[in-house]
Design a protein around this motif. Structure first.
Motif, mmCIF file in Angstrom:
data_model
loop_
_atom_site.group_PDB
_atom_site.id
_atom_site.type_symbol
_atom_site.label_atom_id
_atom_site.label_comp_id
_atom_site.label_asym_id
_atom_site.label_seq_id
_atom_site.Cartn_x
_atom_site.Cartn_y
_atom_site.Cartn_z
ATOM 1 N N LEU A 159 -6.785 21.787 -36.255
ATOM 2 C CA LEU A 159 -7.810 22.075 -37.589
ATOM 3 C C LEU A 159 -7.340 21.538 -38.774
ATOM 4 C CD1 LEU A 159 -10.132 23.498 -38.330
ATOM 5 C CD2 LEU A 159 -8.731 25.604 -38.884
ATOM 6 N N ASP A 160 -6.109 21.541 -38.934
ATOM 7 C CA ASP A 160 -5.707 21.129 -40.188
ATOM 8 C C ASP A 160 -5.670 19.669 -40.117
ATOM 9 O OD1 ASP A 160 -4.703 23.286 -41.085
ATOM 10 O OD2 ASP A 160 -2.559 23.416 -40.355
ATOM 11 N N GLY A 161 -5.447 18.848 -39.088
ATOM 12 C CA GLY A 161 -5.642 17.359 -38.912
ATOM 13 C C GLY A 161 -6.914 16.971 -39.122
ATOM 14 N N PHE A 162 -7.914 17.775 -38.339
ATOM 15 C CA PHE A 162 -9.342 17.499 -38.476
ATOM 16 C C PHE A 162 -10.203 17.707 -39.666
ATOM 17 C CE2 PHE A 162 -13.741 19.178 -37.855
ATOM 18 C CZ PHE A 162 -14.343 18.282 -37.229
ATOM 19 N N THR A 163 -9.755 18.782 -40.428
ATOM 20 C CA THR A 163 -10.228 18.968 -41.644
ATOM 21 C C THR A 163 -9.681 17.963 -42.781
ATOM 22 O OG1 THR A 163 -9.957 21.396 -41.272
ATOM 23 C CG2 THR A 163 -10.580 20.737 -43.542
ATOM 24 N N GLN A 164 -8.248 17.440 -42.791
ATOM 25 C CA GLN A 164 -8.038 16.679 -43.622
ATOM 26 C C GLN A 164 -8.510 15.141 -43.250
ATOM 27 O OE1 GLN A 164 -3.842 16.054 -43.229
ATOM 28 N NE2 GLN A 164 -3.847 14.508 -45.147
ATOM 29 N N ALA A 165 -8.850 14.933 -42.119
ATOM 30 C CA ALA A 165 -9.437 13.524 -41.883
ATOM 31 C C ALA A 165 -10.987 13.676 -42.207
ATOM 32 C CB ALA A 165 -9.568 13.481 -40.093
ATOM 33 N N ALA A 166 -11.586 14.660 -42.369
ATOM 34 C CA ALA A 166 -12.958 14.934 -42.930
ATOM 35 C C ALA A 166 -13.146 15.099 -44.175
ATOM 36 C CB ALA A 166 -13.676 15.970 -42.063
ATOM 37 N N GLU A 167 -11.962 14.836 -45.096
ATOM 38 C CA GLU A 167 -12.032 14.648 -46.413
ATOM 39 C C GLU A 167 -12.379 16.129 -47.123
ATOM 40 O OE1 GLU A 167 -14.236 11.641 -48.186
ATOM 41 O OE2 GLU A 167 -14.219 10.541 -46.185
ATOM 42 N N SER A 168 -11.441 17.161 -46.629
ATOM 43 C CA SER A 168 -11.702 18.565 -46.769
ATOM 44 C C SER A 168 -10.383 19.325 -46.784
ATOM 45 C CB SER A 168 -13.046 19.160 -46.053
ATOM 46 O OG SER A 168 -13.013 20.589 -46.195
ATOM 47 N N GLU A 169 -10.431 20.357 -47.576
ATOM 48 C CA GLU A 169 -9.388 21.535 -47.287
ATOM 49 C C GLU A 169 -9.520 22.712 -46.883
ATOM 50 O OE1 GLU A 169 -6.089 20.142 -50.781
ATOM 51 O OE2 GLU A 169 -8.039 21.058 -51.646
ATOM 52 N N PHE A 170 -11.234 22.934 -46.720
ATOM 53 C CA PHE A 170 -11.538 24.172 -46.173
ATOM 54 C C PHE A 170 -12.206 24.080 -44.986
ATOM 55 C CE2 PHE A 170 -11.731 23.699 -50.782
ATOM 56 C CZ PHE A 170 -11.118 24.976 -51.456
ATOM 57 N N GLY A 171 -11.564 24.755 -43.852
ATOM 58 C CA GLY A 171 -12.187 24.509 -42.289
ATOM 59 C C GLY A 171 -11.709 25.769 -41.568
ATOM 60 N N CYS A 172 -12.324 25.861 -40.523
ATOM 61 C CA CYS A 172 -12.105 27.188 -39.654
ATOM 62 C C CYS A 172 -12.775 26.988 -38.229
ATOM 63 C CB CYS A 172 -12.530 28.548 -40.040
ATOM 64 S SG CYS A 172 -14.233 28.854 -39.910
ATOM 65 N N LEU A 173 -12.064 27.477 -37.246
ATOM 66 C CA LEU A 173 -12.591 27.687 -35.855
ATOM 67 C C LEU A 173 -13.074 28.979 -35.812
ATOM 68 C CD1 LEU A 173 -12.491 25.885 -33.442
ATOM 69 C CD2 LEU A 173 -10.451 27.004 -32.547
#
Length: 418
Positions: A159-173
């Motif tokens: 999740l951390d890698g995916f969120t960073q690659a999507a130019e965001s710092e806010f993500g969840c599963l």
């Protein structure tokens, strides 16, 4: 009207024009005369400098709330077992849901009523989800419903890698609207904002991907963000909050498969803990029928009324039994929080509570409480970092509930950290 009926009314505060009416467990709608009477008595009280908040009749309970001197919300419940505490939370959630979808500006400055009515239709599914009983408790606790997954560390790294690659710092599963893992910045959002986002995703029709504009009622009520969601497998979604970029197509085509295909098995395993909220390897007393554990520091919770799912599956009337357990645990939570437990959170911020008057003169606050009825027993305890609420079978000895609660708390704070 049915005993479990709930009616929710939304009107303009200045003119009393109805914006919508939603209901639960009723085939009939309220007549215009009843709607007018409910709003009229509230307006009359205001004109007399009287704040009318709630009342009871022989077979119903009515609450009024005005938000920003612009929107009036009225709820009428024919279920006399419900409490002012839970109905007030309902009204708060409904207004916040309206802000989440259409923004605070359009609600505070109503220029065109008919246009606002059309815009509010987008809120109906989310609002209706708050009216119906569910497998989550965030609407009442204002915390984020979570699950403990076997491979949380692996999923967190993805999740951390995916969120960073999507130019965001806010993500969840999410699985079933409950958070499996989330980024550090996601947890820093207001707990009500996160709760509403999770409920929104679970209330929407199933799609492989979404690009949904949202306002954060606490963090950004007037400036929208983009909520991107992607279904990894049926029942499991990954979500990110972002700005104008990147595009939905870019994230879906370049990032989703790259980051999540290698961990397909851990993703599927999330579905196995969805109902129980934690793995079967977590040992709990056989007499426990339901549990609600709230982490007061992180504003997240574990909740289930299927503590022993293998035993429950053998019962033919399980649906009715689960509904009874949910109702009992929700009622006990509302009772404990409105009567016995101190309303101040661990972070020192006071939140609106609906305490009854009798404990106000006490110089101390309870740390444990319990109830006993013909159908169940309940026990609650409060620590510096947690609230624990347990629903027991009637054959569990009353004197043993405290020891079982202490052991259960130890399981989730030492053996399986939550």
């Amino acid at each position: 009207m049915e005993e479990s009926s709930v009616f929710l009314l939304c009107l303009t505060a200045t003119s009393g024009v109805p914006l919508y009416c939603r209901s639960k467990s009723s085939s009939r709608q309220l007549t215009f005369s009843v709607i007018g009477s409910l709003n009229g008595v509230h307006m009359f009280a205001n004109n007399q400098d009287v704040l009318l908040t709630s009342t009871r009749t022989e077979n119903s309970r009515v609450l009024w709330r005005t938000f920003h001197d612009s929107i009036n919300l009225i709820v009428m419940s024919c279920d006399m077992k419900t409490s002012d505490h839970s109905l007030n939370k309902l009204l708060e959630n409904v207004f916040s849901a309206m802000v989440l979808v259409i923004g605070l500006e359009d609600l505070m400055n109503i220029k065109n009523v008919e246009r606002l009515k059309k815009e509010l239709r987008a809120c109906y599914k989310l609002i209706d989800s708050f009216l119906t009983e569910s497998e989550k408790m965030g609407d009442l606790t204002q915390c984020v419903d979570c699950v403990i997954a076997h491979d949380a560390a692996i999923l967190q790294e993805c999740l951390d890698g995916f969120t960073q690659a999507a130019e965001s710092e806010f993500g969840c599963l999410l699985t079933g609207g409950k958070v499996v893992v989330a980024t550090e910045k996601w947890w820093r959002l207001a707990s009500q904002d996160v709760m509403l986002l999770c409920w929104l995703v679970s209330s929407l029709s199933t799609h492989s991907s979404r690009d949904y504009p949202v306002y954060l009622p606490q963090g950004s009520p007037t400036v929208p963000h983009r909520l991107l969601t992607f279904q990894l497998v049926p029942g499991v979604d990954v979500c990110i909050l972002c700005g104008p970029s990147p595009s939905l197509q870019k994230v879906q085509s370049e990032l989703v498969e790259r980051f999540w295909k290698p961990v397909l098995d851990p993703i599927k395993s999330c579905l196995r803990v969805q109902l129980r909220s934690f793995p079967a390897s977590v040992p709990l007393h056989h007499g426990i029928q339901g549990i609600l554990l709230v982490n007061r520091d992180l504003n997240k919770s574990l909740y289930t009324v299927q503590v022993h799912p293998m035993e429950d599956m053998q019962r033919s009337d399980m649906k009715c039994i689960l509904e009874q357990r949910r109702e009992a645990l929700r009622s006990f939570y509302a009772l404990a929080m409105s009567r016995y437990f101190h309303p101040e959170h661990h972070d020192g911020k006071n939140t609106v509570q609906y305490e009854e008057s009798f404990p106000m003169g006490f110089s101390h606050h309870a740390h444990q409480c319990y109830t006993v009825s013909s159908s169940n027993k309940c026990y609650a305890m409060k620590t510096d970092l947690h609230f624990l609420f347990l629903l027991f079978k009637t054959d569990v000895p009353t004197f043993s509930m405290r020891a079982i609660a202490n052991k259960t708390m130890q399981v989730f704070t030492k053996d399986f950290t939550f």
